[in-house]
Design a protein around this motif. Structure first.
Motif, PDB file in Angstrom:
ATOM      1  N   THR C  57      -4.755  15.794  36.654  1.00 56.05           N
ATOM      2  CA  THR C  57      -4.536  14.384  36.319  1.00 56.05           C
ATOM      3  C   THR C  57      -5.354  13.956  35.109  1.00 56.05           C
ATOM      4  O   THR C  57      -5.122  12.902  34.542  1.00 56.05           O
ATOM      5  CB  THR C  57      -4.879  13.455  37.501  1.00 56.05           C
ATOM      6  N   ALA C  60      -3.471  15.071  29.589  1.00 52.69           N
ATOM      7  CA  ALA C  60      -2.167  14.440  29.382  1.00 52.69           C
ATOM      8  C   ALA C  60      -1.022  15.440  29.415  1.00 52.69           C
ATOM      9  O   ALA C  60       0.119  15.085  29.689  1.00 52.69           O
ATOM     10  CB  ALA C  60      -2.165  13.702  28.044  1.00 52.69           C
ATOM     11  N   PHE C  62      -0.329  17.690  31.496  1.00 51.30           N
ATOM     12  CA  PHE C  62       0.206  18.085  32.795  1.00 51.30           C
ATOM     13  C   PHE C  62       1.037  16.993  33.448  1.00 51.30           C
ATOM     14  O   PHE C  62       0.686  15.823  33.425  1.00 51.30           O
ATOM     15  CB  PHE C  62      -0.938  18.497  33.724  1.00 51.30           C
ATOM     16  N   LEU C  64       3.031  16.033  37.134  1.00 50.72           N
ATOM     17  CA  LEU C  64       3.118  16.403  38.544  1.00 50.72           C
ATOM     18  C   LEU C  64       4.520  16.147  39.088  1.00 50.72           C
ATOM     19  O   LEU C  64       4.792  16.399  40.256  1.00 50.72           O
ATOM     20  CB  LEU C  64       2.064  15.656  39.361  1.00 50.72           C
ATOM     21  N   GLU C  86       6.200   1.540  17.613  1.00 44.72           N
ATOM     22  CA  GLU C  86       6.257   0.660  18.782  1.00 44.72           C
ATOM     23  C   GLU C  86       7.639   0.074  18.985  1.00 44.72           C
ATOM     24  O   GLU C  86       8.136  -0.029  20.103  1.00 44.72           O
ATOM     25  CB  GLU C  86       5.274  -0.501  18.597  1.00 44.72           C
ATOM     26  N   SER C  90       9.950   0.464  22.297  1.00 44.12           N
ATOM     27  CA  SER C  90      10.470  -0.626  23.122  1.00 44.12           C
ATOM     28  C   SER C  90      11.996  -0.617  23.093  1.00 44.12           C
ATOM     29  O   SER C  90      12.653  -0.880  24.109  1.00 44.12           O
ATOM     30  CB  SER C  90       9.890  -1.980  22.708  1.00 44.12           C
ATOM     31  N   GLY C  91      12.560  -0.257  21.953  1.00 39.63           N
ATOM     32  CA  GLY C  91      14.015  -0.163  21.875  1.00 39.63           C
ATOM     33  C   GLY C  91      14.564   0.895  22.823  1.00 39.63           C
ATOM     34  O   GLY C  91      15.520   0.657  23.559  1.00 39.63           O
ATOM     35  N   ARG C  94      14.179   0.043  26.552  1.00 40.63           N
ATOM     36  CA  ARG C  94      15.184  -0.929  26.964  1.00 40.63           C
ATOM     37  C   ARG C  94      16.521  -0.219  27.180  1.00 40.63           C
ATOM     38  O   ARG C  94      17.192  -0.409  28.179  1.00 40.63           O
ATOM     39  CB  ARG C  94      15.309  -2.021  25.896  1.00 40.63           C
ATOM     40  N   GLU C 101       5.451   2.036  34.496  1.00 40.84           N
ATOM     41  CA  GLU C 101       4.861   3.236  33.916  1.00 40.84           C
ATOM     42  C   GLU C 101       5.810   4.427  33.968  1.00 40.84           C
ATOM     43  O   GLU C 101       5.431   5.546  33.639  1.00 40.84           O
ATOM     44  CB  GLU C 101       3.556   3.574  34.631  1.00 40.84           C
TER      45      GLU C 101
END
Ligand SMILES: Cc1cc2nc3c(=O)[nH]c(=O)nc-3n(C[C@H](O)[C@H](O)[C@H](O)COP(=O)(O)O)c2cc1C
Ligand code: SF4
Ligand code: SF4
Ligand code: FES
Lengths: 357, 592, 152
Positions: C57, C60, C62, C64, C86, C90-91, C94, C101
């Motif tokens: 964990t 980055a 890896f 699960l 960015e 976001s595009g 969407r 997350e």
């Protein structure tokens, strides 16, 4: 020995110890949260920062070893402001529910917040939220209160050798995790509970049984095995609320699951408080109800019965027909008396002890 | 004339991204089908070279014919055939595809040491490196020098670490040499996690043997027989080339037992990073090589005394190590003749952002920012004014245009609140919002914090939250004071370099661009028109043709209007995503 | 799976490797780190499983949980940021309907990843679609590409 100066005081200390140890030995207070004297150092809480001449930025007293002629300042206006900021940050990610917390009154974090006059609203922001409750039977893990000092991880690894928990994730999401974050399934020694400086780890059996100010502490010895750990029994209204161990005892504050969590027999309604004498002789089958099998007796009557029966057996079959087996839970003195009784009074060498393996 | 034809296709990271491989293949095909193969095979080599520098004009192709060099820019596969027929076969360069004068200006102010062989040598062929004088230095050292002599030479050169902190390399080696212990380690830090930095990658891809030789010299000096290269898994080509280079060096007896018949034994193992920026920090890197979570630990003890598996360990950056063979070959005084008194030699920078010539540059220390930005970088592409330059990535700061006469060296940059760092240089113009920039870097460090210590774990989160609300128009009057208190505290109490430097982007922008913060907080305006939540969008009726592109692009269905009639944005529904602004071919969408 | 894990273990012993190596190999073979792999290694090597989990964990790299069938990676390096990464993210989020997350669509078709600098800053913003580089990317074009992939 090297000479160093702490807060203007010249002191001689052994080489190789940390600034924190040097200060503590000389009665100089430095606040700490992640430091624990019996565990390897961590240096994560940053509260123990001190100024050392020649260093650009403050260093942590718990990790820095002393050098000859080192000049240390443990408390300056700047240091105290930085400590205050650190506490504000810790508390900004901590539930504000001391009024409900089991740990209140015995919590290092609460004490420091009080001393520094910090409420944690200055930098209010996102808090870690964990909805899942750990379903294990003994240890309450309220990780929203965890300050990630790492003591529990280290005690589990370095003292207990179990490694049931470790740091997981990173950054703001860092969290003390079991494998795949399942319910804790370990020895339940509760060592982690003992070292946790916050209310993150508490005993499930202690919940709502009274907090530190309402508890009476009784020093005693654990009744479970021959190791004889010193324990502190915390009593509330004549009931055991919890058991802990003191770090300055010979067992250094460590206990096992039985000593720490196996105390409920003491106040159990099923516990025998008077001797019972069998009403129905052996071999005639047991009646349904316990009351029909036994009757309550006084100690005098019970001991008389035992003595007279032993005597009968000895006379009828000789002393070697009797054997004595003693318990590891008894003290040395009790065990000594017991073998004396079997050898001198009964007259046989048939005596043993369950721990003599 | 075919006899001396050499074609070099830029196969650096950017070259490959621009289709370098296809171009290379096409060259091979075209040369073969043009019947140039018989003599070509022998003499016409298309080296898969590392980066040539001017990545922005990739794919760059150099054609060398009889001592003459022509460079083509923006080469696409379909251009290859004409180059082959007209230039290589016909002897007439295709003039409209050649680079112009500004291309040469790009190289004039540069001094190539570390990059001197990148793009010239075939990185996949050890003999190329050896022919250029490679492994000569280590050979001589092993036969004639004591470790102390090498350390003295490096000390005399004034070389300082290129990985960020600028610690004198000779001194570091000396400390490790003197440290007690019979097992010692030499580690090359190739984690290069700074976003916007790619010089270490270019060095390894372009000249891996220089790094290996540097490690050997270091290992000999400190008394190590085992070395590691800790490299990001995100750099597959660099890893591949390094593996190949190590294998070739082993085959030649340059790595392994009893090297070149001497008592010196040394071998190198590659360790792949697993995606954690903090593992570039020395103690975290060590933890990671040991297979643990990459959480730093307090220093002292320093790695030179207690490093990998508790043994004395030297960790050096790729660029630092790549300098070593050249210093040992050409002498300390040659190296020290470049740069300033306290910062000797050259430094590689990755020039990116709003600048015409993006790419890797190598300049002598002490050059001014202005020279880098305008003479080498060629100013902005758009012709807009450069507002500031960000150096040192997430650990560095923004330097405003008024300070562009600043000399680039460790001390000068530190004085103005930035750092040389690993060498990222991001050019910002009036369209860049400094608050947003600071927010971006804090977001990066916050996500990369290991979480061990409180100021970094919680503090950077709070800084990010405050910057978030400022850029979203919810800033509060006391936010600037809060930011300053937090940032100063995080800087002085964090455990490792990550936390200690994380506030730099915020502190430096607060210092030089405070008015931008105030504009966001008080006027609720983003002067650079970057912060979405502070913008309003509308359509200019006069120029709108009613094509409907914006209506179709709008994810919030906030745009309405009949075909061929001016459209309208409903401010209530608009989510300020800027899609319409991007898609409108007639520049009819306005924003403020 | 056991056979594969044993092979990895053999390599681990031969090269005197560490936990990170084991996890990297598992991820390489399975695309993610299945729980059984951790349990198996922990038992075989007598290393606490919590330690594996902690390491898995932390880094980055890896995962699960399994990856989506199509993988879109957006570079969030500085240059790409300056040039609008960015907006692309976001595009795409969407378009793919990713919230919170989540990085993988519910039907397991798409995974959207953000990575630190890919090292090709001069083509910013850079996006990888199933490993292929899209330099100077823009959200509009990518959305179109995704829609095409969805249809297939
Ligand atoms: C958070 C953090 C990340 C770092 N990342 C790198 C890196 O990617 N590459 C590097 O060479 N040094 C990096 N460093 C610096 C190293 O810790 C170390 O100082 C350097 O590798 C020493 O080599 P040098 O003396 O040759 O510069 C980083 C430091 C910190 C605190
Ligand atoms: S649970 Fe307690 S002991 Fe463990 S890290 Fe958190 S605060 Fe420290
Ligand atoms: S400063 Fe940040 S990265 Fe460094 S030890 Fe502290 S939490 Fe970890
Ligand atoms: S007690 Fe020293 S850092 Fe926590």
């Amino acid at each position: 020995m090297v000479q160093i100066t702490i807060d203007g005081k010249k002191i001689d200390v052994p080489e190789g110890i940390t600034i924190l140890e040097a200060a503590r030995r000389n009665g100089i207070y430095i606040p700490t949260l992640c430091f624990h004297p019996r565990l390897t150092y961590f240096g994560g809480c940053r509260l123990c920062i001190v100024e050392v001449k020649g260093f650009l930025r403050p260093v942590t007293a718990c990790t820095t070893t002393v050098n000859k002629d080192m000049e240390v300042n443990t408390s300056t206006a700047e240091l105290e402001e930085l400590r205050k900021l650190i506490l504000e940050l810790i508390l900004s990610d901590h539930p504000h529910d001391c009024m409900l917390c089991e740990k209140a009154g015995a919590c290092t974090l609460q004490e420091l917040a009080y001393t520094y006059g910090v409420d944690g609203f200055q930098f209010a922001g996102e808090r870690r939220r964990y909805s899942k409750r750990d379903g294990n039977p003994f240890i309450e893990r309220d990780l929203e209160k965890c300050i990630l000092c790492g003591r529990c991880v280290k005690v589990c690894r370095e003292i207990q050798g179990v490694e049931a928990i470790d740091f997981g994730y990173r950054g703001f999401k860092a969290k003390i995790c079991t494998n795949f974050e399942e319910d804790l399934d370990c020895e339940f020694c509760g060592q982690c509970v003992q070292v946790c400086p916050t209310g993150a780890l508490t005993g499930k059996l202690w919940a709502r049984k009274g907090r530190q100010m309402s508890l009476r502490e009784v020093e005693t010895v654990c009744p479970y095995c021959g190791t004889g750990c010193n324990i502190t029994v915390h009593v509330n209204r004549n009931e055991i609320a919890k058991v802990t161990a003191r770090e300055d005892s010979w067992n250094e504050g460590w206990l096992c699951v039985k000593g720490r969590f196996g105390y409920r027999f003491a106040n159990s309604p099923e516990r025998l408080t008077v001797p019972l004498i069998r009403k129905v002789p052996r071999g005639e089958g047991a009646p349904e109800k316990v009351e029909d099998l036994f009757r309550e007796a006084t100690w005098e009557e019970a001991l008389d019965l035992v003595a007279s029966r032993l005597l009968e057996i000895k006379e009828a079959h000789g002393p070697d027909s009797i054997a004595g087996l003693s318990s590891a839970r008894c003290t040395n003195e009790e065990n000594y008396l017991f073998q004396k009784f079997i050898r001198a009074v009964v007259g046989t060498n048939n005596v043993d002890h369950c721990a003599r393996l | 004339m075919e006899n001396n034809v050499v074609i070099r296709v830029c196969m650096g990271p950017a070259g490959i991204a621009a289709g370098g491989r296809d171009v290379l293949e096409r060259f091979r095909e075209a040369l073969a089908s043009a019947g140039l193969d018989a003599s070509v095979k022998e003499h016409c080599s298309s080296h898969q070279v590392g980066c040539l520098g001017l990545c922005a004009r990739d794919v760059l192709v150099e054609v060398h014919t009889d001592g003459q060099k022509h460079t083509y820019q923006y080469v696409k596969p379909d251009m290859v055939e004409r180059i082959v027929t007209e230039h290589i076969a016909g002897g007439k360069p295709v003039s409209e595809w050649l680079v112009d004068d500004s291309f040469d200006a790009f190289y004039e102010k540069q001094v190539k040491v570390v990059l001197s062989h990148c793009g010239v040598l075939d990185p996949e062929d050890i003999d190329d490196y050896i022919a250029s004088g490679g492994y000569e230095a280590i050979g001589r050292i092993l036969k004639k020098c004591l470790p102390e002599m090498v350390i003295d030479e490096i000390k005399a050169s004034g070389l300082r670490g290129r990985g960020g902190a600028g610690f004198p390399t000779g001194l570091k080696w000396e400390l490790a040499r003197e440290a007690a212990g019979d097992r010692k380690y030499m580690i090359c830090n190739a984690d290069e996690g700074d976003p916007g930095a790619f010089m270490d990658r270019a060095v390894i891809e372009g000249n891996p043997h220089a790094v290996i030789e540097g490690m050997m010299i270091g290992a000999f000096s400190i008394g190590a027989s085992k070395g590691y290269v800790y490299i990001r898994a995100e750099y597959p080509l660099a890893v591949e080339r390094l593996k190949l280079a190590i294998a070739q060096a082993r085959k030649k007896g340059l790595l392994g037992k009893a090297i070149l018949g001497t008592k010196f034994s040394f071998d190198i193992e590659i360790k792949l990073g697993a995606g954690a920026f903090v593992c570039g920090e020395e103690t975290a890197l060590i933890a990671s090589i040991e297979g643990e979570r990459g959480m730093p630990r307090s220093k002292p003890p320093f790695p030179v005394n207690r490093g990998l598996w508790q043994c004395p360990t030297v960790i050096n950056n790729v660029e630092t190590l790549a300098n070593i063979p050249y210093i040992m070959r050409k002498g300390a005084s040659w190296f020290a003749s470049y740069g300033t008194e306290k910062s000797r030699g050259t430094k590689v920078f990755a020039l990116t952002g709003k600048i015409r010539n993006t790419g890797l540059i190598e300049v002598p220390m002490g050059i001014t920012l202005r020279e880098i930005l305008y003479d080498i970088g060629g100013g902005t592409e758009s012709g807009k004014e450069i507002k500031a330059v960000q150096t040192g990535g997430p650990s560095g700061g923004c330097i405003p245009a008024s300070m562009f006469d600043l000399h680039v060296d460790y001390e000068s940059l530190a004085k103005v609140g930035s750092i040389v760092g690993s060498g990222g240089m991001i050019v910002l113009d009036e369209d860049d919002c400094m608050v947003n920039m600071a927010r971006y870097f804090i977001q990066f460090t916050q996500a990369e914090s290991c979480g061990k210590c409180v100021p970094c774990r919680v503090g950077t989160k709070r800084v990010l939250e405050i910057l978030d609300r400022i850029t979203q128009g919810r800033g509060r009057p006391d936010d600037i004071a809060k930011l300053e208190r937090l940032c100063k505290g995080i800087k002085s109490t964090s455990l490792c370099g990550l936390g200690q430097t994380a506030p730099n982007p915020v502190l430096s922008t607060l210092k030089y661009f405070r008015e931008e913060y105030e504009a966001h907080i008080i006027d609720k305006k983003c002067p650079a028109r970057v912060c979405k939540a502070l913008l309003t969008y509308w359509i200019l009726e006069e120029t709108c043709t009613g094509c409907g592109a914006c209506r179709r692009a709008c994810p919030a269905e906030a745009i309405s209007g009949e075909k061929k009639k001016p459209h309208r944005i409903d401010p209530e529904k608009c989510i300020r995503c800027g899609m319409c602004y991007e898609v409108c071919k007639f520049s009819s969408v306005e924003r403020e | 799976m056991k056979k594969k894990l044993d092979q990895i273990l053999k390599k681990y012993h031969k090269r005197n490797e560490n936990i990170i190596f084991l996890l990297q190999e598992v991820q390489e073979s399975f695309g993610y780190i299945p729980r059984e792999a951790i349990d198996y290694f922990a038992r075989k090597l007598q290393i606490a499983p919590s330690k594996f989990y902690g390491v898995a964990t932390f880094y980055a790299q890896f995962r699960l949980t399994p990856m989506g069938k199509n993988n879109i990676t957006v570079c969030c390096g500085t240059a790409c940021h300056v040039r609008g990464a960015e907006r692309i993210i976001s595009g795409l989020r969407r378009e793919l309907g990713l919230d919170g997350e989540n990085d993988t669509t519910e039907d397991g078709e798409f995974t959207l990843e953000e990575v630190a600098c890919l090292g090709t800053c001069s083509f910013a913003p850079v996006v990888l679609v199933n490993g292929d580089v899209r330099g100077r990317a823009n959200a509009d074009r990518l959305v179109k590409e995704i829609r095409k992939m969805k249809k297939k």
